[in-house]
Enzyme design. Sequence first.
Site, PDB file in Angstrom:
ATOM      1  N   TYR A   8     -48.265   1.111 -23.625  1.00 44.58           N
ATOM      2  CA  TYR A   8     -47.499   0.215 -23.475  1.00 44.58           C
ATOM      3  C   TYR A   8     -48.337  -1.166 -23.873  1.00 44.58           C
ATOM      4  O   TYR A   8     -49.576  -0.934 -24.256  1.00 44.58           O
ATOM      5  CB  TYR A   8     -47.013  -0.085 -22.211  1.00 44.58           C
ATOM      6  CG  TYR A   8     -45.801  -1.140 -22.138  1.00 44.58           C
ATOM      7  CD1 TYR A   8     -44.763  -1.172 -22.994  1.00 44.58           C
ATOM      8  CD2 TYR A   8     -45.946  -2.365 -21.368  1.00 44.58           C
ATOM      9  CE1 TYR A   8     -43.582  -1.935 -23.006  1.00 44.58           C
ATOM     10  CE2 TYR A   8     -45.090  -3.396 -21.474  1.00 44.58           C
ATOM     11  CZ  TYR A   8     -43.912  -3.398 -21.996  1.00 44.58           C
ATOM     12  OH  TYR A   8     -42.851  -4.086 -22.254  1.00 44.58           O
ATOM     13  N   ARG A  14     -41.832  -3.327 -19.584  1.00 42.34           N
ATOM     14  CA  ARG A  14     -41.138  -2.350 -19.235  1.00 42.34           C
ATOM     15  C   ARG A  14     -41.647  -0.970 -18.983  1.00 42.34           C
ATOM     16  O   ARG A  14     -41.061   0.103 -18.600  1.00 42.34           O
ATOM     17  CB  ARG A  14     -40.075  -1.958 -20.411  1.00 42.34           C
ATOM     18  CG  ARG A  14     -39.054  -2.921 -20.728  1.00 42.34           C
ATOM     19  CD  ARG A  14     -38.113  -2.799 -21.891  1.00 42.34           C
ATOM     20  NE  ARG A  14     -37.056  -3.867 -21.954  1.00 42.34           N
ATOM     21  CZ  ARG A  14     -35.981  -3.784 -21.431  1.00 42.34           C
ATOM     22  NH1 ARG A  14     -35.660  -2.714 -20.702  1.00 42.34           N
ATOM     23  NH2 ARG A  14     -35.153  -4.574 -21.567  1.00 42.34           N
ATOM     24  N   TRP A 107     -36.460 -14.822 -23.144  1.00 42.43           N
ATOM     25  CA  TRP A 107     -36.948 -14.844 -24.298  1.00 42.43           C
ATOM     26  C   TRP A 107     -36.630 -15.787 -25.411  1.00 42.43           C
ATOM     27  O   TRP A 107     -36.668 -15.747 -26.690  1.00 42.43           O
ATOM     28  CB  TRP A 107     -37.016 -13.329 -25.106  1.00 42.43           C
ATOM     29  CG  TRP A 107     -37.857 -12.519 -24.238  1.00 42.43           C
ATOM     30  CD1 TRP A 107     -37.300 -11.556 -23.310  1.00 42.43           C
ATOM     31  CD2 TRP A 107     -39.047 -12.363 -23.881  1.00 42.43           C
ATOM     32  NE1 TRP A 107     -38.160 -10.735 -22.644  1.00 42.43           N
ATOM     33  CE2 TRP A 107     -39.598 -11.408 -22.809  1.00 42.43           C
ATOM     34  CE3 TRP A 107     -40.079 -13.163 -24.453  1.00 42.43           C
ATOM     35  CZ2 TRP A 107     -40.841 -11.147 -22.502  1.00 42.43           C
ATOM     36  CZ3 TRP A 107     -41.647 -12.922 -23.790  1.00 42.43           C
ATOM     37  CH2 TRP A 107     -41.772 -11.801 -22.995  1.00 42.43           C
TER      38      TRP A 107
END
Length: 205
Positions: A8, A14, A107
């Site tokens: 990641y 996530r 976002w």
Amino acid sequence: MVSYKLYYFNGRGRAETARLVFAAAGQKYEDVRFEQEQWPAHKSEMPLGQVPVLEFDGVKLPQSTAIARFLAKQFQLAGKDNFEQAKVDAVVDTINDLVNKYTPVRWEKDEAKKKELTTKFFAEELPKHLQNLETLGKLYGNGGHFFVGNSLTWADLLFYDISQTTIETEATSLDKFAWLKQNRAEVEKQPKIAEYLKNRPKTPF
């Protein structure tokens, strides 16, 4: 010997639920964290060109929910039987309803629009989702403070991580939800989780 490698970015995002599952289980794994400038060189190595990805005995598995659910089953954090697992999944789906509503707000690139959307989300949208989660916790928690069966599952870990994000934006976001606040406190009391939280890297997301 079974090996786990988690790919990641250098953030919670996530992948954090999977990391929390590993921590709760006391399972060693390789935590590969890409900085943004490193990612283009590795994108083609991932099955769908995205992360998180779990590599399990040399095979790569994409999709954050699939990864967390698989790990939870590996380490007995998914529910004790099929119906408990269905209850856990119902909680997870309800948390993901919240995430899907919040993601475009978080976002949003236009700062003025983001401020307006954030205010509306925390005033109108978030309380509905938190009430749904509190309802399920009281329904399935057998009188305890974990979401299902009065024992820790990955649903508790997912909620812990997602609610951390809402609290960082709005410190009082859980104040009207006593059961959910207690759920977070119970997760933090788990010795292996407490150790992980104390030592995890401070990251911007």
